[in-house]
Design an enzyme around this catalytic site. Structure first.
Site, mmCIF file in Angstrom:
data_model
loop_
_atom_site.group_PDB
_atom_site.id
_atom_site.type_symbol
_atom_site.label_atom_id
_atom_site.label_comp_id
_atom_site.label_asym_id
_atom_site.label_seq_id
_atom_site.Cartn_x
_atom_site.Cartn_y
_atom_site.Cartn_z
ATOM 1 N N TYR A 32 0.840 -1.196 0.000
ATOM 2 C CA TYR A 32 0.000 0.000 0.000
ATOM 3 C C TYR A 32 0.873 1.243 0.000
ATOM 4 C CZ TYR A 32 0.457 1.104 5.053
ATOM 5 O OH TYR A 32 0.929 1.459 6.291
ATOM 6 N N LYS A 148 6.428 -1.788 2.168
ATOM 7 C CA LYS A 148 5.186 -1.239 2.724
ATOM 8 C C LYS A 148 4.033 -2.185 2.378
ATOM 9 C CE LYS A 148 2.842 3.236 3.288
ATOM 10 N NZ LYS A 148 2.865 3.368 4.743
ATOM 11 N N GLU A 181 10.857 2.124 15.198
ATOM 12 C CA GLU A 181 9.970 3.196 14.701
ATOM 13 C C GLU A 181 8.622 3.052 15.387
ATOM 14 O OE1 GLU A 181 8.925 2.633 10.520
ATOM 15 O OE2 GLU A 181 9.069 0.465 10.776
ATOM 16 N N LEU A 206 10.308 1.112 8.016
ATOM 17 C CA LEU A 206 9.824 1.662 6.753
ATOM 18 C C LEU A 206 10.639 2.910 6.447
ATOM 19 C CD1 LEU A 206 7.580 1.304 4.594
ATOM 20 C CD2 LEU A 206 6.469 3.228 5.711
HETATM 21 N N1 PLP Z 1 6.765 3.823 9.729
HETATM 22 C C1 PLP Z 1 5.654 3.092 9.524
HETATM 23 C C2 PLP Z 1 5.573 1.723 10.119
HETATM 24 C C3 PLP Z 1 4.590 3.616 8.762
HETATM 25 O O1 PLP Z 1 3.479 2.878 8.572
HETATM 26 C C4 PLP Z 1 4.703 4.927 8.244
HETATM 27 C C5 PLP Z 1 3.630 5.522 7.437
HETATM 28 O O2 PLP Z 1 2.655 4.913 7.116
HETATM 29 C C6 PLP Z 1 5.873 5.651 8.485
HETATM 30 C C7 PLP Z 1 6.889 5.067 9.226
HETATM 31 C C8 PLP Z 1 6.061 7.039 7.930
HETATM 32 O O3 PLP Z 1 6.276 6.978 6.547
HETATM 33 P P1 PLP Z 1 5.911 8.227 5.605
HETATM 34 O O4 PLP Z 1 6.698 9.383 6.110
HETATM 35 O O5 PLP Z 1 6.338 7.793 4.249
HETATM 36 O O6 PLP Z 1 4.429 8.419 5.736
#
Ligand code: PLP
Length: 281
Positions: A32, A148, A181, A206
């Site tokens: 996604y 993702k 995270e 991620l």
């Molecule tokens: N870490 C995780 C597990 C996430 O699901 C997300 C965003 O959905 C992020 C970090 C932040 O990523 P982004 O800055 O690309 O939204």
């Protein structure tokens, strides 16, 4: 009325559906992506499209639409839903096939779903002015968090634990005792020496698109950045803490596991990074 896009058509939201044997539903065999939309424009569009392509490639799912086609569909979805500030969600699964763990022998058409929702920017700003609480929880996810995928159950359980503890986010801690995270955000601290610290972008997190943008904003103003894991104890003693994501931009963290961070107010560096990020958008 709200609208969703599924496999080539727009449907009233309540009537949109996918097949019971969709592999996304049966196996979480799907990726996604999420874009935030400000004033009708996708933020960090290039980064999110590049990550989508990478996620699909890692799972060997053929992209069912070009970027140009996706941008066109997203534009139409936002128009039909009358959204200028909000979030767009895209899921692409390997498709629908008779249940069997291995990939279908005959290639199937990937399933594509797009939805969007309005974002209350004033509420997000109010939250940023006060700062939020986070808790730490064990990281119980698989070894490829850099892809993702919709395989989000550990993230769901972590976020629920946070909410039950009166917090907004859960920072996940790996077996070495280091924060990876949040459940849907990247985690950051500012040390007493003024260094920005966030976990290195390996397979354990991620690779946040907002994270990459904040690293660039920080470098532009000459801040020192260390990409490494930090312990909860380091976070308790930090000068500032914050999290980043497309949905929350840069949000100050003022309480971690009931430890007040610094004086309990959002940090000045955090707020200036938030401003730099939103100002540039
Ligand atoms: N870490 C995780 C597990 C996430 O699901 C997300 C965003 O959905 C992020 C970090 C932040 O990523 P982004 O800055 O690309 O939204």
């Amino acid at each position: 009325m709200r609208f969703a896009y599924v496999n080539g058509r727009f449907f009233p939201h309540g009537e949109a559906s996918i097949h019971v044997e969709d592999r996304g539903f049966q196996f979480a065999d799907a990726v996604y992506e999420v874009w935030s939309v400000r004033k009708g424009e996708l933020m960090d569009a290039d980064g999110h499209f590049a990550r989508l392509e990478r996620s699909l490639g890692e799972l060997r799912i053929t992209a069912p639409r070009s970027r140009a086609a996706l941008e066109h569909i997203i534009g139409e979805l936002l128009r039909r839903n009358r959204i200028r500030n909000g979030l767009v969600y895209l899921q692409i699964s390997r498709g629908q096939a008779r249940r069997d763990h291995a990939f279908p022998k005959q290639a199937v058409t990937p399933t594509i779903v797009l939805t969007c929702k309005r974002l209350d920017l004033a509420a997000a700003d109010a939250r940023a002015q006060c700062g939020i609480a986070v808790i730490t929880v064990p990281d119980q996810r698989w070894a490829r968090c850099d892809i993702k995928t919709v395989n989000l159950l550990p993230n769901v359980l972590a976020k629920q634990a946070a909410h039950e503890a009166g917090a907004v986010e859960a920072w996940q801690v790996d077996r070495d005792g280091r924060v990876t995270e949040g459940s849907s955000t990247n985690a950051w601290i500012v040390t007493k020496a003024g260094k920005l610290v966030t976990r290195q972008a390996d397979q354990g997190i991620l690779h946040g698109i907002t994270r990459a943008r904040i690293i660039k904003c920080a470098q532009d103003v000459g801040l020192e950045i260390e990409e490494r894991g930090f312990t909860p104890q380091e976070a308790y003693e930090a000068r500032e803490a914050f999290l980043t994501s497309a949905t929350s931009f840069v949000t100050p963290v003022v309480l971690i596991d009931n430890h007040i961070i610094a004086n309990g107010e959002p940090g000045s560096l955090t707020l200036s990074l938030r401003q730099a990020y939103l100002g540039e958008a």
